[in-house]
Motif scaffolding. Structure first.
Motif, PDB file in Angstrom:
ATOM      1  N   ARG A  75       9.995  -0.973  -0.512  1.00  0.00           N
ATOM      2  CA  ARG A  75       9.900   0.191   0.134  1.00  0.00           C
ATOM      3  C   ARG A  75       8.279   0.742   0.066  1.00  0.00           C
ATOM      4  O   ARG A  75       7.780   1.441   0.974  1.00  0.00           O
ATOM      5  CB  ARG A  75      10.792   1.281  -0.197  1.00  0.00           C
ATOM      6  N   TRP A  76       7.528   0.406  -0.963  1.00  0.00           N
ATOM      7  CA  TRP A  76       6.324   0.958  -1.115  1.00  0.00           C
ATOM      8  C   TRP A  76       5.996   2.209  -1.256  1.00  0.00           C
ATOM      9  O   TRP A  76       5.256   2.553  -0.431  1.00  0.00           O
ATOM     10  CB  TRP A  76       5.334  -0.133  -0.205  1.00  0.00           C
ATOM     11  N   SER A  77       6.626   2.811  -1.961  1.00  0.00           N
ATOM     12  CA  SER A  77       6.415   4.303  -2.078  1.00  0.00           C
ATOM     13  C   SER A  77       5.038   4.736  -2.718  1.00  0.00           C
ATOM     14  O   SER A  77       4.419   5.639  -2.567  1.00  0.00           O
ATOM     15  CB  SER A  77       7.470   5.019  -3.173  1.00  0.00           C
ATOM     16  N   ASP A  78       4.520   3.584  -3.359  1.00  0.00           N
ATOM     17  CA  ASP A  78       3.028   3.812  -3.778  1.00  0.00           C
ATOM     18  C   ASP A  78       2.250   2.927  -2.884  1.00  0.00           C
ATOM     19  O   ASP A  78       2.087   1.845  -3.139  1.00  0.00           O
ATOM     20  CB  ASP A  78       2.798   3.211  -5.289  1.00  0.00           C
ATOM     21  N   ALA A  79       1.517   3.666  -1.825  1.00  0.00           N
ATOM     22  CA  ALA A  79       0.680   2.907  -0.994  1.00  0.00           C
ATOM     23  C   ALA A  79      -0.708   2.250  -1.608  1.00  0.00           C
ATOM     24  O   ALA A  79      -0.905   1.150  -1.100  1.00  0.00           O
ATOM     25  CB  ALA A  79       0.205   3.976  -0.050  1.00  0.00           C
ATOM     26  N   ALA A  80      -1.228   2.953  -2.862  1.00  0.00           N
ATOM     27  CA  ALA A  80      -2.303   2.324  -3.297  1.00  0.00           C
ATOM     28  C   ALA A  80      -2.006   1.002  -4.084  1.00  0.00           C
ATOM     29  O   ALA A  80      -2.451   0.002  -3.936  1.00  0.00           O
ATOM     30  CB  ALA A  80      -2.653   3.122  -4.517  1.00  0.00           C
ATOM     31  N   GLN A  81      -0.751   0.764  -4.485  1.00  0.00           N
ATOM     32  CA  GLN A  81      -0.149  -0.397  -4.886  1.00  0.00           C
ATOM     33  C   GLN A  81      -0.168  -1.584  -3.902  1.00  0.00           C
ATOM     34  O   GLN A  81      -0.607  -2.631  -4.177  1.00  0.00           O
ATOM     35  CB  GLN A  81       1.195  -0.325  -5.594  1.00  0.00           C
ATOM     36  N   ALA A  82       0.241  -1.117  -2.944  1.00  0.00           N
ATOM     37  CA  ALA A  82       0.366  -2.028  -1.860  1.00  0.00           C
ATOM     38  C   ALA A  82      -0.748  -2.541  -1.504  1.00  0.00           C
ATOM     39  O   ALA A  82      -1.344  -3.572  -1.099  1.00  0.00           O
ATOM     40  CB  ALA A  82       1.004  -1.479  -0.482  1.00  0.00           C
ATOM     41  N   ALA A 141       9.860  -2.651   3.636  1.00  0.00           N
ATOM     42  CA  ALA A 141      11.371  -2.853   3.941  1.00  0.00           C
ATOM     43  C   ALA A 141      12.151  -2.169   3.188  1.00  0.00           C
ATOM     44  O   ALA A 141      11.987  -2.255   1.874  1.00  0.00           O
ATOM     45  CB  ALA A 141      11.950  -4.239   4.278  1.00  0.00           C
ATOM     46  N   ASP A 142      13.141  -1.186   3.447  1.00  0.00           N
ATOM     47  CA  ASP A 142      14.141  -0.724   2.522  1.00  0.00           C
ATOM     48  C   ASP A 142      15.554  -1.437   2.736  1.00  0.00           C
ATOM     49  O   ASP A 142      16.397  -1.226   3.729  1.00  0.00           O
ATOM     50  CB  ASP A 142      14.463   0.557   2.982  1.00  0.00           C
ATOM     51  N   LEU A 143      15.824  -2.343   1.722  1.00  0.00           N
ATOM     52  CA  LEU A 143      16.665  -3.503   1.655  1.00  0.00           C
ATOM     53  C   LEU A 143      18.030  -2.836   1.858  1.00  0.00           C
ATOM     54  O   LEU A 143      19.157  -3.498   2.048  1.00  0.00           O
ATOM     55  CB  LEU A 143      16.524  -4.473   0.551  1.00  0.00           C
ATOM     56  N   MET A 144      18.095  -1.446   1.346  1.00  0.00           N
ATOM     57  CA  MET A 144      19.488  -0.962   1.124  1.00  0.00           C
ATOM     58  C   MET A 144      19.652   0.242   2.102  1.00  0.00           C
ATOM     59  O   MET A 144      20.471   1.221   2.287  1.00  0.00           O
ATOM     60  CB  MET A 144      19.647  -0.279  -0.299  1.00  0.00           C
ATOM     61  N   GLY A 145      18.773   0.145   3.204  1.00  0.00           N
ATOM     62  CA  GLY A 145      18.516   1.308   4.101  1.00  0.00           C
ATOM     63  C   GLY A 145      19.781   1.159   5.156  1.00  0.00           C
ATOM     64  O   GLY A 145      20.230   0.059   5.291  1.00  0.00           O
ATOM     65  N   PRO A 146      20.335   2.348   5.663  1.00  0.00           N
ATOM     66  CA  PRO A 146      21.357   2.127   6.621  1.00  0.00           C
ATOM     67  C   PRO A 146      21.003   1.054   7.799  1.00  0.00           C
ATOM     68  O   PRO A 146      21.885   0.422   8.483  1.00  0.00           O
ATOM     69  CB  PRO A 146      21.482   3.416   7.311  1.00  0.00           C
ATOM     70  N   ASP A 147      19.558   0.986   8.213  1.00  0.00           N
ATOM     71  CA  ASP A 147      19.336   0.265   9.324  1.00  0.00           C
ATOM     72  C   ASP A 147      18.688  -1.147   8.850  1.00  0.00           C
ATOM     73  O   ASP A 147      18.137  -1.627   9.594  1.00  0.00           O
ATOM     74  CB  ASP A 147      18.385   0.911  10.360  1.00  0.00           C
ATOM     75  N   ALA A 148      18.980  -1.604   7.681  1.00  0.00           N
ATOM     76  CA  ALA A 148      18.260  -2.524   6.907  1.00  0.00           C
ATOM     77  C   ALA A 148      18.586  -3.788   7.860  1.00  0.00           C
ATOM     78  O   ALA A 148      19.733  -4.231   8.234  1.00  0.00           O
ATOM     79  CB  ALA A 148      18.854  -2.936   5.699  1.00  0.00           C
ATOM     80  N   ASP A 149      17.447  -4.575   8.357  1.00  0.00           N
ATOM     81  CA  ASP A 149      17.878  -5.952   8.848  1.00  0.00           C
ATOM     82  C   ASP A 149      17.151  -7.130   8.326  1.00  0.00           C
ATOM     83  O   ASP A 149      15.900  -7.267   8.325  1.00  0.00           O
ATOM     84  CB  ASP A 149      17.040  -5.993  10.327  1.00  0.00           C
ATOM     85  N   LEU A 150      17.840  -7.856   7.589  1.00  0.00           N
ATOM     86  CA  LEU A 150      17.427  -8.996   6.510  1.00  0.00           C
ATOM     87  C   LEU A 150      17.003  -9.946   7.423  1.00  0.00           C
ATOM     88  O   LEU A 150      16.279 -10.770   6.942  1.00  0.00           O
ATOM     89  CB  LEU A 150      18.473  -9.273   5.439  1.00  0.00           C
ATOM     90  N   SER A 151      17.510 -10.115   8.621  1.00  0.00           N
ATOM     91  CA  SER A 151      17.056 -11.371   9.478  1.00  0.00           C
ATOM     92  C   SER A 151      15.383 -11.168   9.990  1.00  0.00           C
ATOM     93  O   SER A 151      14.772 -12.002  10.107  1.00  0.00           O
ATOM     94  CB  SER A 151      17.716 -11.259  10.620  1.00  0.00           C
ATOM     95  N   ALA A 152      15.169  -9.734   9.686  1.00  0.00           N
ATOM     96  CA  ALA A 152      13.619  -9.520  10.105  1.00  0.00           C
ATOM     97  C   ALA A 152      12.751  -9.974   8.907  1.00  0.00           C
ATOM     98  O   ALA A 152      11.380 -10.102   9.326  1.00  0.00           O
ATOM     99  CB  ALA A 152      13.294  -8.114  10.552  1.00  0.00           C
TER     100      ALA A 152
END
Length: 357
Positions: A82-89, A102-113
């Motif tokens: 999810r990269w809540s720490d932009a500096a880390q990214a 990507a939020d892998l557990m989000g309601p709209d998560a699309d692992l195919s992407a």
């Protein structure tokens, strides 16, 4: 601290204690010749899922540098979080890593992407706060694996697990080897066993090559068991020795083993215990840290006859001993704290005995 194994390897040149975050990161992300050799034997892109956690950023940079050193600059390292720490990214981008938000557990998560990859390191998980929200433990640690395993059924997967899947065992036992019956205590540990079982299922039903890496307590100096033991000493408080014995390992070694475990993944899945070769006495660790810090040490509690302990003999046979021994880690931890260098404020809670995190 007594070693489980009687055989030893020749010590490498003594490393100097890191005196800054930059020096610590350099140590954590410099690949060994053995890692480079193993990476040279593999092909294709690498995806690291959950790369934004405590270990993920250093493991990701280590992977990028290992692939470059192995002549695989054309193979990408994709770091997913999810990269809540932009500096880390941004730091990872500067190191040549492809950062995927990507939020892998989000309601709209699309692992195919998510990016395709020949190899996957799975680092997603939830531990702290799961006692009050047990459904989160099961969702993050087990249910998500079903979707990830289907998405990467044709990849090779090294999945982080935990020694918590084992029961507490007598401190003189040498710890649980991989063939020891599991016995998770508490819902966090049970959900981690669920994660393993789901990966085992995809290995059996789809032929996916999987290695589950059961880690007990990586030491990074900014966090870890040694920091947790030193904290009450610095605060002038007694060290609780009720959980009187523990396993720890240098995080640089843990990162390398996770990546090298890809070469030992199989179908059916294989488990690899990952920790140091010692059953370490918390009382002795505290005494050594106190002496190095110039602080008086007091204790509370009485050592329990059992603890959460792993036998990592197979790991050491496959990958060699950790390049930073425990006594050196103790010295480094004391020097780091004495210099007032940054810490994460993220305790391991290694002393928890009832599985409630």
């Amino acid at each position: 601290m007594t070693a489980r194994m009687t055989t030893t390897t020749a010590p490498s040149a003594r490393l100097s204690a890191p005196a800054s975050v930059a020096e610590l990161e350099r140590l954590l992300t410099t690949p060994s010749p053995a890692l480079v050799e193993d990476m040279a034997a593999r092909t294709g892109d690498l995806v690291i899922l959950g790369a934004g956690g405590k270990m993920g950023p250093s493991l990701t940079v280590l992977a990028r540098r290992a692939l470059d050193a192995a002549g695989r600059s054309g193979d990408a390292v994709h770091a997913v979080s999810r990269w809540s720490d932009a500096a880390q990214a941004d730091t990872l981008r500067d190191a040549g890593v492809d950062v995927v938000t990507a939020d892998l557990m989000g309601p709209d998560a699309d692992l195919s992407a998510l990016p395709d990859a020949a190899d996957v390191v799975y680092m997603v998980g939830a531990k702290f706060g799961t006692t009050s929200a047990p459904s989160l433990a099961w969702a993050a640690n087990a249910a998500l694996v079903h979707d990830v395993a289907r998405r990467y059924a044709d990849s090779t997967i090294a999945a982080f697990s935990t020694g918590n899947v084992y029961p507490l065992v007598p401190v003189g036992s040498g710890g649980c080897a991989e063939d020891h019956p599991v016995g998770p205590v508490g819902e966090y540990a049970m959900s981690c066993l669920g994660r393993e079982r789901l990966f085992e299922h995809v290995a059996l039903t789809r032929g996916t090559k999987v290695a589950t890496v059961r880690l007990n307590y990586a030491v990074d100096l900014r966090y870890g068991v040694l920091f947790d033991v030193a904290s009450p000493i610095l605060a002038g408080e007694p060290v609780d020795v009720t959980t009187g014995h523990v396993n720890v390992v240098w995080q640089g070694y843990a990162n390398e083993v996770a990546l090298r475990a890809l070469g030992h993944a199989s179908a059916p899945a294989t488990a690899i215990n990952l920790t140091g070769p010692e059953t370490a006495s918390v009382r002795r660790l505290a005494t050594q840290l106190g002496a190095a810090l110039g602080r008086e040490v007091s204790f509370t509690g009485t050592e329990s006859p059992t603890a959460l302990l792993n036998d990592a003999s197979r790991c050491h046979e496959l990958f060699g001993y950790p390049q930073v021994p425990l006594r050196t880690l103790v010295e480094w931890q004391a020097a780091w704290l004495a210099a007032g260098l940054p810490t994460s404020g993220k305790p391991t809670k290694f002393a928890v005995r009832d599985g409630k995190f």
